[in-house]
Scaffold this active site. Sequence first.
Site, short mmCIF file in Angstrom:
data_model
loop_
_atom_site.label_atom_id
_atom_site.label_comp_id
_atom_site.label_asym_id
_atom_site.label_seq_id
_atom_site.Cartn_x
_atom_site.Cartn_y
_atom_site.Cartn_z
N THR A 108 -5.61 17.89 -39.31
CA THR A 108 -4.43 17.92 -40.18
C THR A 108 -3.57 19.15 -39.95
O THR A 108 -2.41 19.16 -40.37
CB THR A 108 -4.86 17.86 -41.66
OG1 THR A 108 -6.04 18.63 -41.81
CG2 THR A 108 -5.11 16.43 -42.11
N SER A 139 -5.34 23.71 -49.45
CA SER A 139 -4.48 22.53 -49.59
C SER A 139 -4.67 21.76 -50.89
O SER A 139 -5.80 21.48 -51.29
CB SER A 139 -4.72 21.58 -48.42
OG SER A 139 -4.03 20.37 -48.64
N GLY A 189 -3.43 28.11 -42.93
CA GLY A 189 -4.20 28.69 -44.04
C GLY A 189 -3.33 29.23 -45.16
O GLY A 189 -3.84 29.68 -46.18
N ARG A 216 1.62 26.20 -49.48
CA ARG A 216 2.85 25.45 -49.22
C ARG A 216 4.11 26.28 -49.45
O ARG A 216 4.98 26.37 -48.58
CB ARG A 216 2.88 24.20 -50.09
CG ARG A 216 3.88 23.15 -49.64
CD ARG A 216 3.85 21.95 -50.58
NE ARG A 216 2.51 21.40 -50.73
CZ ARG A 216 2.15 20.56 -51.70
NH1 ARG A 216 3.03 20.15 -52.58
NH2 ARG A 216 0.90 20.12 -51.77
N GLU A 249 -13.24 28.82 -39.75
CA GLU A 249 -11.78 28.82 -39.90
C GLU A 249 -11.04 28.65 -38.58
O GLU A 249 -11.51 29.08 -37.54
CB GLU A 249 -11.34 30.17 -40.47
CG GLU A 249 -11.22 30.21 -41.98
CD GLU A 249 -9.99 29.46 -42.49
OE1 GLU A 249 -9.15 29.01 -41.68
OE2 GLU A 249 -9.87 29.32 -43.72
N LYS A 252 -5.53 32.88 -49.15
CA LYS A 252 -6.04 33.56 -47.96
C LYS A 252 -4.89 34.42 -47.42
O LYS A 252 -3.76 33.96 -47.49
CB LYS A 252 -6.46 32.53 -46.89
CG LYS A 252 -7.58 31.57 -47.36
CD LYS A 252 -7.76 30.42 -46.37
CE LYS A 252 -8.74 29.39 -46.92
NZ LYS A 252 -8.89 28.21 -46.05
N LEU A 261 -10.69 23.25 -44.15
CA LEU A 261 -10.49 21.82 -43.88
C LEU A 261 -9.52 21.56 -42.72
O LEU A 261 -9.91 21.06 -41.67
CB LEU A 261 -9.97 21.14 -45.16
CG LEU A 261 -9.55 19.67 -45.02
CD1 LEU A 261 -10.73 18.79 -44.66
CD2 LEU A 261 -8.91 19.19 -46.33
N SER A 265 -10.48 25.15 -49.11
CA SER A 265 -9.19 24.75 -48.55
C SER A 265 -8.04 25.15 -49.45
O SER A 265 -8.08 24.93 -50.66
CB SER A 265 -9.16 23.24 -48.34
OG SER A 265 -7.85 22.83 -47.97
N ASN A 297 -3.92 18.82 -51.06
CA ASN A 297 -4.25 17.48 -50.58
C ASN A 297 -5.70 17.38 -50.09
O ASN A 297 -6.09 16.36 -49.51
CB ASN A 297 -3.31 17.08 -49.44
CG ASN A 297 -1.87 16.93 -49.90
OD1 ASN A 297 -1.56 16.05 -50.69
ND2 ASN A 297 -0.99 17.82 -49.46
C1 G6P Z 1 -3.96 24.72 -45.56
C2 G6P Z 1 -3.19 24.57 -44.28
C3 G6P Z 1 -1.77 25.05 -44.45
C4 G6P Z 1 -1.12 24.42 -45.67
C5 G6P Z 1 -1.93 24.73 -46.92
C6 G6P Z 1 -1.37 24.08 -48.17
O1 G6P Z 1 -4.27 26.06 -45.75
O2 G6P Z 1 -3.81 25.29 -43.23
O3 G6P Z 1 -1.06 24.72 -43.28
O4 G6P Z 1 0.19 24.89 -45.85
O5 G6P Z 1 -3.26 24.25 -46.71
O6 G6P Z 1 -1.50 22.69 -48.05
P1 G6P Z 1 -0.81 21.65 -49.02
O7 G6P Z 1 -1.43 20.34 -48.64
O8 G6P Z 1 -1.18 22.05 -50.43
O9 G6P Z 1 0.64 21.72 -48.80
MG MG Z 2 -7.13 25.61 -41.33
#
Ligand code: G6P
Ligand code: MG
Length: 220
Positions: free
Chosen positions: A16, A117, A45, A48, A170, A146, A9, A115, A119
Site C-alpha cells: 500500500t 493509517s 510513515g 495524512r 518498518e 512517527k 503495515l 500503523s 485505513n
Molecule cells: C502510513 C503510510 C503513510 C500514510 C499514513 C496515513 O504511515 O506509510 O504513507 O500517509 O499511514 O495513512 P491514512 O490511510 O490514514 O491516510
Molecule cells: Mg510503512
Amino acid sequence: QLNAVIFDLDGVITDTAEYHFIAWKQLAEQLGITFDRAFNEQLKGVSRMESLERILALGGQADRYTTAEKEALAHKKNEHYKQLIARMTPNDLLPGMLDLLRELKRNHIKIGLASASKNAFTVIERLGIREYFDTIVDAAKVQNSKPHPEIFLTAAEQLRVAPSTCVGVEDAQAGVAAIKAANMFAIGVGDKEALKEADYIVKTTADLTYDAIVHAFHRE
Ligand code: G6P
Ligand code: MG
C-alpha cells in the site's frame, strides 16, 4: 529474549506504500506540484495531514490554503486511496509475509501492528490476516506520529512485553526512528541508504524470514 514482533503495515505487510504514493502524486500534480520517489521516502510513515503539509511546502504553497481547503484536499487523496485498496485480496500480501506470521505464531512470539493509517483495519481485513494480530494500534489510538515512539510503545504495553524484547519492522525512515526511540531492535525493509538507522536491513520481505529475524536479534 525475543517476545514480540511489531509490524508497520503500509510497505511492510502489503504494498500500500505504492498506493499512497500514486494517490499523493496525482493530487500533487493537480496542484501543479511534481514530486519523485526520493521525496516520497519522507512521506512514508507520516500522517495524512502532515504528508499534505510536506507536499504543499515542497511546491512553495504552504500558505495558499485554509484549514478547510487542506482538509478537502486530504479527503480527496483518501477517496482515491480507498478506491485503490478496495480491490485488495489475500494475494496482495508481500512475499513471505503469511509464512512469517504463521512461524511467529508457531513459536509463540506475539504479533503487533503499529500503523499510522486510519485505513489500517480495512487493509488488514481485506488481506484476511486479522486473526494473527495480538494487538493493533492505529492512528486513532495515539497522539504522536512517527518518529515519536508512542505507537510502538503502546503496542508493547498492550502485548505486556518489555520494549527491549521487541523487534519492530518498518519501510520508512520515520518508522525506523520511532522503533529506535522506543528502545526496540529495528529491522528496515527496503533501501539500505534510506534506512541506515536500522539495526538490520533486508531488501525485500522475501528475506524477512523467522530465522533471519531471530539471528539478527540475538547477534546484538
Ligand atoms: C502510513 C503510510 C503513510 C500514510 C499514513 C496515513 O504511515 O506509510 O504513507 O500517509 O499511514 O495513512 P491514512 O490511510 O490514514 O491516510
Ligand atoms: Mg510503512
